[in-house]
Enzyme design. Structure first.
Site, mmCIF file in Angstrom:
data_model
loop_
_atom_site.group_PDB
_atom_site.id
_atom_site.type_symbol
_atom_site.label_atom_id
_atom_site.label_comp_id
_atom_site.label_asym_id
_atom_site.label_seq_id
_atom_site.Cartn_x
_atom_site.Cartn_y
_atom_site.Cartn_z
ATOM 1 N N LYS A 41 0.375 26.466 54.588
ATOM 2 C CA LYS A 41 0.446 27.897 54.326
ATOM 3 C C LYS A 41 0.308 28.164 52.826
ATOM 4 O O LYS A 41 0.079 29.275 52.417
ATOM 5 C CB LYS A 41 1.811 28.435 54.786
ATOM 6 N N GLU A 98 -6.802 24.719 47.923
ATOM 7 C CA GLU A 98 -5.473 24.089 47.996
ATOM 8 C C GLU A 98 -4.513 24.760 47.022
ATOM 9 O O GLU A 98 -4.929 25.260 45.984
ATOM 10 C CB GLU A 98 -5.591 22.607 47.593
ATOM 11 N N ASP A 102 -0.776 16.785 44.594
ATOM 12 C CA ASP A 102 0.401 16.057 44.107
ATOM 13 C C ASP A 102 0.084 14.560 44.183
ATOM 14 O O ASP A 102 -0.577 14.032 43.284
ATOM 15 C CB ASP A 102 1.569 16.480 45.014
HETATM 16 P P1 IMP Z 1 0.079 15.550 48.318
HETATM 17 O O1 IMP Z 1 -0.485 15.136 49.648
HETATM 18 O O2 IMP Z 1 1.182 14.638 47.889
HETATM 19 O O3 IMP Z 1 -0.958 15.739 47.247
HETATM 20 O O4 IMP Z 1 0.868 16.890 48.517
HETATM 21 C C1 IMP Z 1 0.363 17.955 49.037
HETATM 22 C C2 IMP Z 1 1.346 18.977 49.529
HETATM 23 O O5 IMP Z 1 2.722 18.786 49.154
HETATM 24 C C3 IMP Z 1 0.939 20.256 48.876
HETATM 25 O O6 IMP Z 1 -0.154 20.847 49.523
HETATM 26 C C4 IMP Z 1 2.213 21.068 48.969
HETATM 27 O O7 IMP Z 1 2.280 21.707 50.224
HETATM 28 C C5 IMP Z 1 3.315 20.040 48.838
HETATM 29 N N1 IMP Z 1 3.826 20.035 47.447
HETATM 30 C C6 IMP Z 1 3.599 19.112 46.479
HETATM 31 N N2 IMP Z 1 4.224 19.429 45.333
HETATM 32 C C7 IMP Z 1 4.859 20.598 45.569
HETATM 33 C C8 IMP Z 1 5.701 21.467 44.742
HETATM 34 O O8 IMP Z 1 5.976 21.236 43.546
HETATM 35 N N3 IMP Z 1 6.163 22.590 45.358
HETATM 36 C C9 IMP Z 1 5.893 22.907 46.644
HETATM 37 N N4 IMP Z 1 5.113 22.143 47.435
HETATM 38 C C10 IMP Z 1 4.614 20.985 46.913
HETATM 39 MG MG MG Z 2 -0.396 22.395 50.752
#
Ligand code: IMP
Ligand code: MG
Length: 175
Positions: A41, A98, A102
């Protein structure tokens, strides 16, 4: 526990950056039709605002809801799709929208999945980037803001499904 929010990126700064990103995208794609794919979302506010600033008239909206998990399985085996695309991407110019990159896991799996749909092109536009947390080597094509390793909320991003409605990006601390 008390939750405190410190503004990291103001509404004004967000608006300026979104206009700038939209201009870059409009310039790159000129009069081509575009399909914007929002990752739910968190990407919702960003997609709506960027779409309004694009110069192209023919823009389609698609939505996906996914979750990724760590594991050793190859390809898209690590991506759980809760909501899938409704239209074909075959020969279309697609931009994945996106909220934040992260670890890079979600983006990496999603990119592979979307590339398997044979789009004419696939680009990634993220509002926020936390490169210090990267586990999978992957970069977005358009990045709004590179931020430090802090947990952020607002403008689509949540903490336990709350704070998505804030018009700014804030750093959340629990005291
Ligand atoms: P990744 O797969 O680790 O790159 O993370 C992706 C998802 O983690 C993002 O699309 C967010 O939904 C969530 N996310 C990562 N960091 C944050 C943050 O600082 N605040 C809120 N959601 C986060
Ligand atoms: Mg996300």
């Amino acid at each position: 526990m008390k939750e405190e929010i410190e503004i990291l990126i103001s509404e004004d700064e967000l608006n300026k950056k979104i206009e700038d990103l939209a201009n870059q995208i409009s310039e790159s794609f000129k009069d081509k039709d575009l399909t914007l794919i929002c990752v739910l979302k968190g990407g919702i506010m960003f997609m709506v605002d960027i779409a309004k600033k694009l110069k192209q008239k023919n823009i389609q909206f698609e939505f996906m809801d996914v979750s990724s998990y760590c594991g050793t399985t190859e390809s898209t085996g690590n991506l759980t799709i809760h909501k899938d695309l409704e239209c074909s991407l075959e020969n279309k110019h697609a931009i994945l929208i996106e909220d934040i990159v992260d670890s890079g896991r979600t983006l990496s799996y999603l990119k592979k999945y979307l590339e398997s749909k044979n789009p004419a092109s696939l680009k990634v536009c993220t509002l926020l980037d936390k490169p210090s947390r990267r586990i999978v080597k992957i970069e977005a094509d358009y990045v709004g803001f590179t931020i430090p390793d802090k947990f952020v909320i607002g403008y689509g991003l949540d903490y336990e499904q709350r704070y998505r409605n804030l018009p700014y990006i804030g750093v959340l601390t629990l005291k």
